[in-house]
Design a protein around this motif. Structure first.
Motif, PDB file in Angstrom:
ATOM      1  N   GLU A 159       0.802  -1.145  -0.043  1.00  0.00           N
ATOM      2  CA  GLU A 159       0.070   0.073  -0.075  1.00  0.00           C
ATOM      3  C   GLU A 159       0.836   1.239  -0.024  1.00  0.00           C
ATOM      4  O   GLU A 159       0.638   2.084  -1.008  1.00  0.00           O
ATOM      5  N   SER A 274      -9.467   4.241 -10.623  1.00  0.00           N
ATOM      6  CA  SER A 274      -9.141   5.012  -9.265  1.00  0.00           C
ATOM      7  C   SER A 274      -8.164   6.102  -9.448  1.00  0.00           C
ATOM      8  O   SER A 274      -8.217   7.157  -8.781  1.00  0.00           O
ATOM      9  N   ASP A 307      -9.945   2.399  -1.964  1.00  0.00           N
ATOM     10  CA  ASP A 307      -8.973   3.274  -2.680  1.00  0.00           C
ATOM     11  C   ASP A 307      -9.563   4.935  -2.582  1.00  0.00           C
ATOM     12  O   ASP A 307      -8.541   5.654  -2.139  1.00  0.00           O
TER      13      ASP A 307
END
Length: 333
Positions: A159, A274, A307
């Motif tokens: 991440e 996204s 996200d």
């Protein structure tokens, strides 16, 4: 520690001038974090490789002082002088230096001085190195030197890397592939003799290779030279699905509800969608995106929404939000 927590810890400790040793496998961005901290704080960063020095280099060269007939040590020019008030002295790959060179750094690290030289008050010391288990050419750090540091160990984190890669405008195919194959971000194996292996650093090389737009027949060899041939083949296979993706603009304009069938194509599409929106995107665009996710398999719809929420993009006010919650709320965590 993940890179983000490592960065926060270094920021705190350098303010207190506590010496830090940052451990971690090769290519995960140890030096990048230190230079990033210096850049964000607007201070100097001197990268000093002790492995390139002789034991006497840190202390400086003696010369004769005629006034009192004594020997005076001229400080090394690569050490920070008082013209630079604040900064980080970064001793990268410290444990690759010979033991005698490491020993010459004892006084500088603990007492902030060596010979006639004193480290300016506004400077902090950070060292870094690979672990002994990483197959690098390292020397075991002597206990007296090790005891002069606060030791932090950094590990790659998916991440954190994705957040960095998005800001750094890394090729979206690379980001999507890492989302699809999290194990591909860092594939260093101490039992493997291969010279090429995947790390955050070598994925940057892959990005540069793609940006250079080489001929197709060179791609596998060039990318394989960065991350290994097996992983390069998987990545290029993933890259091929780009041609099967629906038009991103048409999705965001609400003109298509077409959904690809292949899992790899879905990963690529979700990452692209996204990345295309941000907190300044119009409400209509976000609502069109949310309506489109209603057609996706649940795990991919949730992937996009999570996200967006991690980036603090508000979705609760959108017309499609109640229906989205009804369909996918049980999958959120």
């Amino acid at each position: 520690m993940n890179p983000q927590n490592t960065k926060r810890a270094i920021e705190h400790l350098t303010k207190r001038k506590v010496p830090i040793f940052l451990w971690g496998p090769p290519g995960i961005g140890k030096s990048s974090i230190v230079s990033q901290i210096a850049k964000e704080q607007g201070i100097e960063c001197i990268d000093l490789r002790l492995s390139l020095l002789d034991p006497t280099d840190l202390r400086g060269i003696p010369f004769f002082n005629q006034e009192d007939s004594s020997a005076v040590w001229a400080p090394a020019s690569f050490l920070p002088d008082r013209s630079k008030e604040k900064g980080i002295l970064f001793l990268d790959e410290l444990n690759t230096a010979a033991p005698m060179v490491q020993a010459s750094a004892y006084q500088l690290i603990l007492d902030r001085k060596i010979g006639e030289y004193t480290l300016p008050d506004g400077w902090s010391i950070v060292a870094a190195g690979n672990r002994e288990s990483d197959r690098g050419v390292v020397f075991r750090m002597a206990s007296p030197l090790a005891n002069r540091f606060v030791h932090l160990e950094m590990e790659p984190n998916i991440e954190d890397w994705k957040a960095w890669a998005t800001k750094a405008k890394i090729n979206k195919t690379i980001i999507a592939f890492i989302s699809y194959r999290p194990d591909a971000l860092f594939a260093f194996n101490t039992q493997d003799d291969s010279k090429s292996f995947a790390t955050p650093r070598t994925w940057e090389y892959v990005n540069e290779i793609l940006e250079s737009k080489p001929d197709d027949d060179l791609l596998l060899t060039m990318i394989g030279g960065a991350i290994g041939l097996e992983l390069a083949a998987s990545f290029l296979g993933f890259k091929d699905v780009e041609s099967k993706l629906p038009n991103i603009e048409e999705i965001l304009e609400g003109k298509t509800q077409e959904v690809p069938e292949e899992t790899a194509a879905l990963h690529m599409l979700c990452t692209s969608l996204s990345m295309r929106v941000d907190d300044e995107s119009a409400g209509e665009t976000l609502d069109n995106l949310l309506k489109y996710t209603l057609n996706l398999p649940g795990e991919f719809a949730v992937m996009i929404v999570q996200d967006l929420r991690e980036r603090d993009i508000e979705l609760d006010y959108l017309k499609s939000w109640p229906l989205w919650i009804k369909n996918f709320n049980s999958l959120l965590h």
